[in-house]
Motif scaffolding. Structure first.
Motif, PDB file in Angstrom:
ATOM      1  N   UNK A  48      96.985  19.888 -30.930  1.00  0.00           N
ATOM      2  CA  UNK A  48      97.334  21.308 -30.881  1.00  0.00           C
ATOM      3  C   UNK A  48      98.268  21.719 -32.021  1.00  0.00           C
ATOM      4  N   UNK A  49      98.288  20.925 -33.070  1.00  0.00           N
ATOM      5  CA  UNK A  49      98.967  21.265 -34.332  1.00  0.00           C
ATOM      6  C   UNK A  49     100.475  21.334 -34.226  1.00  0.00           C
ATOM      7  N   UNK A 133      91.817  19.311 -33.081  1.00  0.00           N
ATOM      8  CA  UNK A 133      92.648  20.270 -33.805  1.00  0.00           C
ATOM      9  C   UNK A 133      91.808  21.131 -34.734  1.00  0.00           C
ATOM     10  N   UNK A 134      90.901  20.512 -35.456  1.00  0.00           N
ATOM     11  CA  UNK A 134      90.097  21.270 -36.406  1.00  0.00           C
ATOM     12  C   UNK A 134      89.091  22.167 -35.699  1.00  0.00           C
ATOM     13  N   UNK A 135      88.590  21.741 -34.542  1.00  0.00           N
ATOM     14  CA  UNK A 135      87.710  22.619 -33.768  1.00  0.00           C
ATOM     15  C   UNK A 135      88.441  23.883 -33.343  1.00  0.00           C
ATOM     16  N   UNK A 136      89.674  23.711 -32.862  1.00  0.00           N
ATOM     17  CA  UNK A 136      90.462  24.860 -32.429  1.00  0.00           C
ATOM     18  C   UNK A 136      90.742  25.803 -33.604  1.00  0.00           C
ATOM     19  N   UNK A 176      99.590  28.188 -25.091  1.00  0.00           N
ATOM     20  CA  UNK A 176     100.692  28.606 -25.957  1.00  0.00           C
ATOM     21  C   UNK A 176     100.204  28.963 -27.352  1.00  0.00           C
ATOM     22  N   UNK A 177      99.259  28.154 -27.859  1.00  0.00           N
ATOM     23  CA  UNK A 177      98.699  28.432 -29.189  1.00  0.00           C
ATOM     24  C   UNK A 177      97.983  29.775 -29.176  1.00  0.00           C
ATOM     25  N   UNK A 178      97.085  29.919 -28.208  1.00  0.00           N
ATOM     26  CA  UNK A 178      96.188  31.069 -28.204  1.00  0.00           C
ATOM     27  C   UNK A 178      96.903  32.369 -27.864  1.00  0.00           C
ATOM     28  N   UNK A 404     101.415  22.055 -38.274  1.00  0.00           N
ATOM     29  CA  UNK A 404     100.340  21.363 -38.990  1.00  0.00           C
ATOM     30  C   UNK A 404      99.011  22.048 -38.714  1.00  0.00           C
ATOM     31  N   UNK A 405      98.734  23.106 -39.460  1.00  0.00           N
ATOM     32  CA  UNK A 405      97.525  23.896 -39.191  1.00  0.00           C
ATOM     33  C   UNK A 405      96.556  23.799 -40.366  1.00  0.00           C
TER      34      UNK A 405
END
Length: 411
Positions: A48-49, A133-136, A176-178, A404-405
């Protein structure tokens, strides 16, 4: 040099056993498919970066750089010859042993639906975490470019399958990310457009925890905007979504955390195993008929004082590794059975949100989250890793930013 001790697996059990035997007369050989020890409880934070891979992993060679009796081999064990005391690697080579510790870990169990793995990756390795992570991130980038809200909906939908600690932690982090941390960087999508599902076949989540912690965890997820579907076994997983409980959830963002099974090498031993493929071991963690061959960690079926199998947790593996290191050093046939000291279980759900059961004392909320963070940082190997993780978490807590995105692969 003394007798050969071969350790298969550089996880918690293998590393702790090797540390106990370091700087002794034994010749220690650690064999692992990767070159690093991985702190799996924090893998979801890479996915989740929140953290970088290097924050939760350390080269096995670096751990034992000062221990001259420890050798590290990058390879995969395919067969164990119990009669000749020798293991065979996929590259055709073999290694003799006087003592063998098998701690190869576990892998996700798709319950006979192996084709689902392609569309719903699990979370057991750094490559798994980076793929998720990359899919998200890719999904968010695609959603940003779609003007029609209905057409971009699938790219803002996330499905986590499995209501154990890994699934709960993933669902909370994605929420939290979204809904907060990353959305401020996008111009065309809004937090309220995102939908996060947590799917569990049983009637509740966090089944390894005592009441009222599962109920508190469930309510916390709902408060964060996660839709929890209980008593809902998955019927089908496709590239474009999940069929569950009579409905089809369209999304490319599917994460599997619904069950594990032991490494296939355990089946090669020709011994009794449980339904998860774990070795049924003796009280001293050895296998039947071979007192010099031991199984530890996620690959071993060991019961506690109440007759329940010990969970596949880091503290269990650490204690088993230390125990095996000690009994090999003692070289005694009169071995005391392994006894696990339960220091508690915990799971984080999100920022300042967690549940913890510490020797009968139950906590939730900020205090449980603080305990969870401190304990996990303590278990990290290396001062650099501990300092970096502490610094990253402090930064995330203050700023709500994920560090880390980066998207490395080409579509």
């Amino acid at each position: 040099m003394g007798k050969n001790v071969v350790i298969v697996g550089g996880g918690f059990a293998g590393i702790s056993a090797a540390k106990k035997l370091a700087n002794t007369s034994y010749k220690i050989t650690i064999v692992d498919k990767t070159n690093h020890h991985l702190f799996q409880p924090l893998l979801y934070q890479v996915a989740t970066a929140a953290l970088s891979p290097g924050d939760i992993a350390m080269p096995i060679r670096a751990i034992f750089s000062k221990q001259k009796n420890v050798q590290v081999i990058l390879g995969e064990v395919t067969r164990v010859d119990k009669d000749q005391n020798r293991i065979y690697l996929r590259n055709g080579s073999s290694l003799p042993f006087h003592y063998l510790i098998l701690a190869p870990g576990a892998q996700y169990n798709y319950f006979g639906n192996e084709k689902w793995k392609e569309h719903a990756p699990g979370l057991k390795s750094l490559s798994d975490a980076l793929e998720i992570r990359e899919r998200i991130l890719l999904s968010l980038e695609k959603a940003e470019q779609i003007i029609d809200a209905e057409k971009r909906k699938p790219f803002l939908t996330y499905v986590v399958i499995g209501g154990g600690p890994t699934g709960v932690e993933m669902a909370g982090s994605i929420a939290e990310i979204a809904k907060r941390s990353m959305m401020r960087d996008f111009r065309n999508i809004r937090p309220e457009e995102t939908t996060i599902y947590l799917i569990e076949a049983a009637e509740g989540i966090l089944n390894g925890f005592d009441k009222p912690l599962p109920e508190k965890g469930l309510q916390t997820l709902k408060d964060m905007g996660v839709e929890v579907l209980l008593n809902s076994p998955v019927e089908e997983i496709r590239e474009d979504g999940v069929q569950v409980d009579g409905q089809f959830i369209e999304t490319p963002n599917i994460i599997w955390g619904a069950g594990v099974k032991a490494s296939p090498i355990i089946q090669e031993l020709g011994i009794e195993t449980d339904r998860m493929g774990r070795a049924m071991v003796e009280g001293d963690l050895s296998i039947s008929g071979s007192p010099n061959i031991f199984v530890a960690g996620d690959a071993a079926h060991v019961k506690d004082e109440r007759g329940n199998p010990l969970p596949g947790l880091a503290p269990v593996a650490l204690q088993q590794g230390k125990y095996l290191g000690n009994i090999i050093k003692q070289s005694s046939s009169n071995r005391k059975p392994f006894h696990y000291v339960d220091k508690g279980t915990m799971a984080t759900i999100g920022r300042a949100k967690a549940v913890a059961d510490i020797r009968g004392f139950k906590f939730s909320g900020f205090f449980a989250w603080l305990l969870w963070g401190l304990i996990h940082i303590f278990f990290l190997i290396g001062f650099r890793n501990r300092f970096r993780v502490f610094a990253e978490w402090t930064w995330h807590y203050i700023t709500f930013k994920r560090g880390v995105r980066l998207i490395a692969k080409k579509e």
